[in-house]
Design a protein around this motif. Sequence first.
Motif, PDB file in Angstrom:
ATOM      1  N   THR A  46       0.835  -1.196   0.000  1.00  0.00           N
ATOM      2  CA  THR A  46       0.000   0.000   0.000  1.00  0.00           C
ATOM      3  C   THR A  46       0.872   1.249   0.000  1.00  0.00           C
ATOM      4  OG1 THR A  46      -1.770  -1.121   1.211  1.00  0.00           O
ATOM      5  CG2 THR A  46      -1.789   1.288   1.232  1.00  0.00           C
ATOM      6  N   ALA A  47       0.567   2.181  -0.876  1.00  0.00           N
ATOM      7  CA  ALA A  47       1.227   3.488  -0.904  1.00  0.00           C
ATOM      8  C   ALA A  47       0.180   4.555  -0.610  1.00  0.00           C
ATOM      9  CB  ALA A  47       1.875   3.737  -2.257  1.00  0.00           C
ATOM     10  N   GLY A  48       0.589   5.585   0.138  1.00  0.00           N
ATOM     11  CA  GLY A  48      -0.351   6.646   0.495  1.00  0.00           C
ATOM     12  C   GLY A  48       0.340   7.981   0.645  1.00  0.00           C
ATOM     13  N   ILE A  49      -0.464   9.033   0.626  1.00  0.00           N
ATOM     14  CA  ILE A  49       0.061  10.371   0.851  1.00  0.00           C
ATOM     15  C   ILE A  49      -1.064  11.247   1.391  1.00  0.00           C
ATOM     16  CG2 ILE A  49      -0.445  11.200  -1.487  1.00  0.00           C
ATOM     17  CD1 ILE A  49       2.205  12.817  -1.290  1.00  0.00           C
ATOM     18  N   GLY A  50      -0.699  12.181   2.269  1.00  0.00           N
ATOM     19  CA  GLY A  50      -1.694  13.071   2.851  1.00  0.00           C
ATOM     20  C   GLY A  50      -1.070  13.992   3.878  1.00  0.00           C
ATOM     21  N   PRO A  51      -1.876  14.892   4.463  1.00  0.00           N
ATOM     22  CA  PRO A  51      -1.351  15.863   5.436  1.00  0.00           C
ATOM     23  C   PRO A  51      -1.001  15.205   6.773  1.00  0.00           C
ATOM     24  CG  PRO A  51      -3.724  16.057   5.251  1.00  0.00           C
ATOM     25  CD  PRO A  51      -3.306  15.098   4.191  1.00  0.00           C
ATOM     26  N   VAL A  52       0.027  15.775   7.412  1.00  0.00           N
ATOM     27  CA  VAL A  52       0.424  15.362   8.759  1.00  0.00           C
ATOM     28  C   VAL A  52       0.264  16.581   9.668  1.00  0.00           C
ATOM     29  CG1 VAL A  52       2.268  14.441  10.205  1.00  0.00           C
ATOM     30  CG2 VAL A  52       2.050  13.680   7.824  1.00  0.00           C
ATOM     31  N   VAL A  53      -0.523  16.429  10.727  1.00  0.00           N
ATOM     32  CA  VAL A  53      -0.843  17.539  11.629  1.00  0.00           C
ATOM     33  C   VAL A  53      -0.196  17.260  12.985  1.00  0.00           C
ATOM     34  CG1 VAL A  53      -2.683  18.871  12.699  1.00  0.00           C
ATOM     35  CG2 VAL A  53      -3.040  17.867  10.434  1.00  0.00           C
ATOM     36  N   TYR A  54       0.493  18.267  13.528  1.00  0.00           N
ATOM     37  CA  TYR A  54       1.273  18.081  14.753  1.00  0.00           C
ATOM     38  C   TYR A  54       0.548  18.668  15.960  1.00  0.00           C
ATOM     39  CZ  TYR A  54       4.747  16.967  11.287  1.00  0.00           C
ATOM     40  OH  TYR A  54       5.402  16.389  10.234  1.00  0.00           O
ATOM     41  N   TYR A  55       0.567  17.911  17.065  1.00  0.00           N
ATOM     42  CA  TYR A  55      -0.026  18.360  18.322  1.00  0.00           C
ATOM     43  C   TYR A  55       1.092  18.414  19.367  1.00  0.00           C
ATOM     44  CZ  TYR A  55      -4.196  17.283  15.699  1.00  0.00           C
ATOM     45  OH  TYR A  55      -5.154  17.242  14.713  1.00  0.00           O
ATOM     46  N   THR A  56       1.778  19.553  19.382  1.00  0.00           N
ATOM     47  CA  THR A  56       2.925  19.781  20.269  1.00  0.00           C
ATOM     48  C   THR A  56       2.675  21.061  21.070  1.00  0.00           C
ATOM     49  OG1 THR A  56       4.118  21.054  18.592  1.00  0.00           O
ATOM     50  CG2 THR A  56       4.447  18.667  18.576  1.00  0.00           C
ATOM     51  N   ASP A  57       3.668  21.468  21.852  1.00  0.00           N
ATOM     52  CA  ASP A  57       3.535  22.700  22.639  1.00  0.00           C
ATOM     53  C   ASP A  57       3.637  23.940  21.759  1.00  0.00           C
ATOM     54  OD1 ASP A  57       3.417  21.445  25.308  1.00  0.00           O
ATOM     55  OD2 ASP A  57       5.433  20.776  24.793  1.00  0.00           O
ATOM     56  N   VAL A  58       4.441  23.884  20.704  1.00  0.00           N
ATOM     57  CA  VAL A  58       4.664  25.054  19.860  1.00  0.00           C
ATOM     58  C   VAL A  58       3.760  24.976  18.634  1.00  0.00           C
ATOM     59  CG1 VAL A  58       6.411  26.476  18.711  1.00  0.00           C
ATOM     60  CG2 VAL A  58       7.050  25.080  20.676  1.00  0.00           C
ATOM     61  N   VAL A  59       2.459  25.144  18.838  1.00  0.00           N
ATOM     62  CA  VAL A  59       1.487  25.241  17.750  1.00  0.00           C
ATOM     63  C   VAL A  59       0.424  26.263  18.159  1.00  0.00           C
ATOM     64  CG1 VAL A  59       1.800  22.924  16.788  1.00  0.00           C
ATOM     65  CG2 VAL A  59       0.173  23.281  18.662  1.00  0.00           C
ATOM     66  N   ASP A  60      -0.208  26.905  17.177  1.00  0.00           N
ATOM     67  CA  ASP A  60      -1.197  27.942  17.465  1.00  0.00           C
ATOM     68  C   ASP A  60      -2.613  27.511  17.080  1.00  0.00           C
ATOM     69  OD1 ASP A  60      -0.864  27.875  14.773  1.00  0.00           O
ATOM     70  OD2 ASP A  60      -0.618  30.043  14.505  1.00  0.00           O
ATOM     71  N   TYR A  61      -2.880  26.197  17.069  1.00  0.00           N
ATOM     72  CA  TYR A  61      -4.199  25.690  16.729  1.00  0.00           C
ATOM     73  C   TYR A  61      -4.547  24.542  17.675  1.00  0.00           C
ATOM     74  CZ  TYR A  61      -1.173  22.346  14.316  1.00  0.00           C
ATOM     75  OH  TYR A  61      -0.197  21.448  14.029  1.00  0.00           O
ATOM     76  N   THR A  62      -5.827  24.157  17.648  1.00  0.00           N
ATOM     77  CA  THR A  62      -6.290  23.053  18.501  1.00  0.00           C
ATOM     78  C   THR A  62      -6.464  21.765  17.709  1.00  0.00           C
ATOM     79  OG1 THR A  62      -7.462  24.617  19.933  1.00  0.00           O
ATOM     80  CG2 THR A  62      -8.102  22.297  20.089  1.00  0.00           C
ATOM     81  N   VAL A  63      -7.051  21.868  16.511  1.00  0.00           N
ATOM     82  CA  VAL A  63      -7.316  20.673  15.707  1.00  0.00           C
ATOM     83  C   VAL A  63      -6.539  20.696  14.401  1.00  0.00           C
ATOM     84  CG1 VAL A  63      -9.091  19.263  14.593  1.00  0.00           C
ATOM     85  CG2 VAL A  63      -9.617  20.451  16.731  1.00  0.00           C
ATOM     86  N   PHE A  64      -6.742  21.744  13.576  1.00  0.00           N
ATOM     87  CA  PHE A  64      -6.082  21.812  12.280  1.00  0.00           C
ATOM     88  C   PHE A  64      -5.394  23.159  12.115  1.00  0.00           C
ATOM     89  CE2 PHE A  64      -9.793  18.999  11.416  1.00  0.00           C
ATOM     90  CZ  PHE A  64      -9.072  17.829  11.205  1.00  0.00           C
ATOM     91  N   PRO A  65      -4.221  23.175  11.467  1.00  0.00           N
ATOM     92  CA  PRO A  65      -3.518  24.447  11.245  1.00  0.00           C
ATOM     93  C   PRO A  65      -4.226  25.287  10.188  1.00  0.00           C
ATOM     94  CG  PRO A  65      -2.360  22.646  10.161  1.00  0.00           C
ATOM     95  CD  PRO A  65      -3.457  22.020  10.965  1.00  0.00           C
TER      96      PRO A  65
END
Length: 389
Positions: A46-65
Motif C-alpha cells: 500500500t502506498a499513500g500520501i496526505g497531510p500530517v498535523v502536529y499536536y505539540t507545545d509550539v502550535v497555534d491551533y487546537t485541531v487543524f492548522p
Amino acid sequence: MRKILFIIFISAFVCISANAQQIDFYNLEEEQIYNPSRKYNTWSVTAGIGPVVYYTDVVDYTVFPSQNWKFGPSILVGKQLGRPWSVDAQFLMADMYGEKNSRFFEGDFYDLTLNLNVSINQLVLFGPIRDRLNIYGKIGLGVNYFRARQRNIETGEWITVGDVHGGTPGYPRPYGWSDDDFLAIGYEKDNPEEKTDRGSEMVVPIGLGIDYRINKSFDVGFELMLRNLSQDNLDVNLTGADNDSYMSNSVTVTYKIGKKDKRHALWTYKDFNMGWQRNRRVDPNAQKLDSLRQRLEEIAANDSSVTDTTFIYREQIEYRKTLAASVFFDFDKADIKTDAHKVIAVVARFMKEHPEEDILVQGYCDERGQMITISDLVRDDAMLWWMSW
C-alpha cells in the motif's frame, strides 16, 4: 483529538450497522466464501500520501492548522491472517512545522511501525460491506526518528534554552542542557546548521481506515492515524505538560500480491455451513441423528438385490404398513447420492405393493442451502422418480 477518533469509531459502527441488512448470504459465489483449505492471496503493498498535523507545545491551533500544512508519503507491506486480522509494517515520513507567540520549530521525521489490523465489518457482518467496502481499526508500536530546531519568527535567529527558560522565574529548565545551548535535536547544540544523529522516541499509532475494492488486484482507501509519542521532544520544547503526538491522513492505493484469478482473503465471507458442521460434531442430538441415519442405511443395504433377507423385510412392511427412509444430498445439490438409490428402491417397492397407503415427503436444508421441494412422486416399474425445482 482522542474525542475525534472516538466519534469516527462510532460513525463507522453506525455505517456498518446500517448496511447489515443489505448482505445476501444466500447468493454468494463459491470464491466469496472463506474456506481455510482454499488458497487465497494474502500479501499486499500500500502506498499513500496526505497531510500530517502536529499536536505539540509550539502550535497555534487546537485541531487543524490555518497555514503551513505539511504532507508526507507512506508505504506499508501487509499480510492477511484469515478474514478479520492482518499485520503490516509501515514507513511514514514528513516535514514538521509549528509556531507559537514569537517562535517556531521546523524539522523532519520518519517513523517505522509494526501494526495489527482488525476488519470491523468482518467481525460485525462476517464479510465486506456489499462486497466493496472494508472498515478497519489499527494499533501498533514503532520508533520515530526526527530532527527539529527552533527559531525566532521575526528575526529568524536560532533560539537558545536561555531565551525560552531564562526569562520566566521558576520555569523548569531541561535536564542536562545549559542556557547557551540552542534548542535543537538532530543538530549540534552549539551550531544548529550542522546535522548530527537524529533523536528517537517510541510511537504508538492508533486509528481507522476504509478500503474500497476496485477489483481482485487493486483497492483504494483512506487512513487516519493518531501517532502518540513517548516523550515531549518533537518540537524541542522539552518541558511540556503532555507528550507530543501527530496525526497522519493518507489517501491510499493497495496492490494485492498474488494470482489474478484468486481473491484476497480480506474480501471473503464467513462460511456458516462449516461453522454448523463443527458445532454438529459436539451436539448429542446430532450424534443420535447420525446414528439413526447409519442404521437406516444398513437396513436399506440388506435389500433383496444384494442379500436373501427380502422375505423377512417384506413381512415387516406388510404387517406394519409403515416405512421411514431418509435420503441425503450434498450441499446445494439436487443429485441423489449413489448409496441412496437402494433406499429409494425400497420406498418404490413399498409404494407399488401398497397403493392405498398415503406418503408424506419432507425436506430440510441448512441455513445457506437451496431448499429442495418435491412436488410429485411418480410410480414406475423400474424406479422412483423425484420431481424437484
